[in-house]
Design an enzyme around this catalytic site. Structure first.
Site, short mmCIF file in Angstrom:
data_model
loop_
_atom_site.label_atom_id
_atom_site.label_comp_id
_atom_site.label_asym_id
_atom_site.label_seq_id
_atom_site.Cartn_x
_atom_site.Cartn_y
_atom_site.Cartn_z
N GLU A 254 -18.67 -134.99 -6.81
CA GLU A 254 -19.69 -134.22 -6.11
C GLU A 254 -19.68 -134.33 -4.58
O GLU A 254 -20.70 -134.64 -3.96
CB GLU A 254 -21.09 -134.62 -6.63
CG GLU A 254 -21.25 -134.33 -8.11
CD GLU A 254 -22.68 -134.54 -8.64
OE1 GLU A 254 -23.53 -135.08 -7.91
OE2 GLU A 254 -22.94 -134.15 -9.80
N GLU A 358 -20.47 -133.47 -16.34
CA GLU A 358 -21.85 -133.97 -16.48
C GLU A 358 -22.75 -132.84 -16.97
O GLU A 358 -22.67 -131.71 -16.46
CB GLU A 358 -22.39 -134.48 -15.13
CG GLU A 358 -21.64 -135.66 -14.56
CD GLU A 358 -22.31 -136.20 -13.29
OE1 GLU A 358 -23.46 -135.84 -13.01
OE2 GLU A 358 -21.65 -136.99 -12.60
#
Ligand SMILES: *[C@@H]1O[C@H](CO)[C@@H](O)[C@H](O)[C@H]1NC(C)=O
Ligand SMILES: *[C@@H]1O[C@H](CO)[C@@H](O)[C@H](O)[C@H]1NC(C)=O
Ligand SMILES: *[C@@H]1O[C@H](CO)[C@@H](O)[C@H](O)[C@H]1NC(C)=O
Ligand SMILES: *[C@@H]1O[C@H](CO)[C@@H](O)[C@H](O)[C@H]1NC(C)=O
Ligand SMILES: *[C@@H]1O[C@H](CO)[C@@H](O)[C@H](O)[C@H]1NC(C)=O
Length: 482
Positions: A254, A358
């Site tokens: 991320e 995720e």
């Protein structure tokens, strides 16, 4: 191994709670594991086993046969081992609670506050107890075949003055866990979750606050500092001892492309891919996963996904987006099937192998510390200065207490899960966030299975679940658009 599983089946369900957060004392099904955390003596060398014959289930090739991420029928079905080698307040609040009054908000401030010796002791006890061999026994039993393991750069040392992290210790715990994974046929995707300077300023990068990676005074330096860590990981996991059990590696979790700038992140990824391929040669070494940096897949069109064996990773959640959280349950399931299904399909066509590293079934952001320590939730209107509140009388009371979940709610959660994984399997597969949590059941795969809203066997389902609900994943319009 068979004995352990047979024993597990014979034990009454009440005892089958190795995932129980307060159950570190009895963390193994067989009871054969020691009550105290099994610490690794400093200086120990973890010797890799040469036996790569284990196969977790009949849907997955054994470790010593290739897992075809690009074109195979086997899909990655996995969980994240989050909150382990990189701490996260919402996964293990107990590690933070005693120090919150002192201003501790992340791993950086925790280590700074405790000092090197106490930090090391706390972290090492945690490393030795949060993940045990039994974790892998459970993962295999639930029909899963991969784990994604977040690590911080500090696992590999090389800290500069002022960085308070506990250096190096977690690496051996990682290697020990990889041996458990190997024994049970589970493939391991190690991924860099915290880079020097923090690539996103979020607590799970190790340090909350400013982004000092490709941003600010030391930004370029920290981005460059990240590359040797990736080369080290690549060289390590491409060796014959690890290539079977760890055939895929995550470059960076991320990076905040929307704050740092998409072009800068993509350019850095080009350097990172060049650096890791330099470490092994083109066509060798682990598959490399690029998190999309919250950018559209088009930003990655310059990468040769197939020839470089690259994969792209999107993290898909609804509870951080008010528009999605405010949809009703039917619309959320439909959204998972159709919008996320077409995202996976389109990305696979335009980029290549695409995974969802995720996701969860959480449909509210009520989990304790989810948005940070003591910053409230959108759901009940207490988060920041957001004007959003789910409904005039919505409250977070009971939302993290699975004993209050009704049968209807659990049915919906299961539907939402099955819809999501079918959508994600239009790509290369998925990793639930997280395998367990101390107190936030919607984020715990193990709690979900125990509570009956996640399946006991992730493989035990036919194709066409979304279609059976009336929301086919592969809409013709999406197929044509590629
Ligand atoms: C997967 O299939 C594509 C298209 O047929 C091909 O170009 C590619 O080389 C294959 N990838 C692997 C890793 O086998
Ligand atoms: C960590 O390991 C690296 C490489 O093995 C070594 O150079 C460094 O001194 C170690 N750091 C600490 C604090 O032990
Ligand atoms: C802390 O981590 C959670 C969970 O990933 C994330 O949602 C949140 O934004 C983070 N909070 C802060 C303040 O970094
Ligand atoms: C980027 O760095 C600048 C300068 O240090 C800092 O003021 C800013 O907050 C950083 N941006 C983010 C999103 O952290
Ligand atoms: C859910 O939302 C959709 C789209 O807004 C709407 O068409 C549908 O009637 C709603 N269903 C229920 C049960 O409220």
């Amino acid at each position: 191994m068979f004995l352990v599983i047979a024993a597990a089946i014979a034990v009454p369900l009440v005892l089958l709670k190795p995932w129980d957060k307060n159950n570190n004392e009895n963390n193994g099904l067989s009871g054969s594991e020691s009550a105290k955390p099994d610490l690794i003596t400093p200086g120990t060398t973890i010797t890799p086993s040469t036996d790569n014959s284990a196969q977790p289930n009949s849907y997955t090739p054994p470790l010593n046969q290739p897992f075809d991420y690009a074109n195979g029928t086997a899909k990655m079905r996995g969980v994240n081992l989050g909150g382990w080698l990189v701490l996260e307040p919402f996964i293990t609040p107990s590690l933070f609670d005693p120090y919150i009054m002192d201003g501790v908000v992340d791993e950086w401030t925790l280590c700074e506050h405790l000092g090197p010796d106490a930090a090391r002791k706390l972290l090492e006890d945690h490393y030795a107890s949060w993940v045990t061999e039994d974790t892998f026994v459970q993962i295999k039993k639930l029909g899963l075949n991969h784990v994604r393991v977040p690590i911080g750069f500090w696992a590999m040392g090389g800290l500069v003055l002022g960085e308070p992290y506990v250096a190096n210790i977690s690496w051996n715990y990682l290697l020990r866990a990889i041996e458990w994974a190997r024994k049970h046929g589970i493939r391991v995707m190690v991924e860099l979750h915290g880079a020097p300077g923090s690539q996103n300023g979020w607590n799970h990068s190790g340090r909350v606050g400013q982004i000092r990676w490709l941003n600010g005074t030391d930004g370029v330096l920290n981005a460059q500092r990240t590359l040797p860590y990736l080369q080290q990981m690549t060289a390590f996991f491409s060796g014959s001892a690890y290539t079977h059990v760890s055939p895929v590696m995550g470059i960076l979790n991320e990076p905040a492309g929307f704050l740092i700038g998409g072009e800068a992140v993509v350019n850095w990824y080009k350097q990172a891919v060049a650096a890791i391929r330099q470490a092994t040669g083109l066509g060798k070494g682990p598959w490399a996963v690029l998190h999309d940096g919250f950018l559209s897949v088009d930003a990655f069109s310059g990468f040769k996904a197939q020839t470089d064996r690259l994969m792209i990773d999107s993290h898909l959640y609804i509870m951080f987006t008010e528009d999605l959280m405010s949809l009703n349950q039917t619309a959320q399931v439909k959204f998972a099937c159709q919008s996320w299904g077409s995202l996976a399909t389109t990305s696979t066509k335009t980029f290549g192998p695409t995974m969802v590293g995720e996701f969860s079934v959480a449909v509210n952001d009520c989990a304790t510390y989810l948005n940070g320590i003591n910053v409230g939730a959108r759901w009940d209107g207490t988060f920041g200065n957001s004007a959003y509140r789910h409904s005039p009388d919505s409250t977070c009371a009971g939302k993290n207490d699975a004993s209050t979940y009704t049968a209807e709610y659990k049915t919906f959660l299961k539907q939402f899960f099955l819809a999501q994984i079918e959508a994600f399997e239009q790509g290369a597969g998925w990793f639930y966030w997280n395998f367990k949590t101390e107190s936030n059941p919607l984020w715990s795969y193990f709690d979900g299975v125990e509570g009956g809203w996640l399946p006991e066997d992730a493989n035990d389902r036919g194709p066409g679940y979304c279609t059976s609900l009336g929301y086919p994943v592969n809409l013709p319009s999406v197929d044509e658009s590629g």
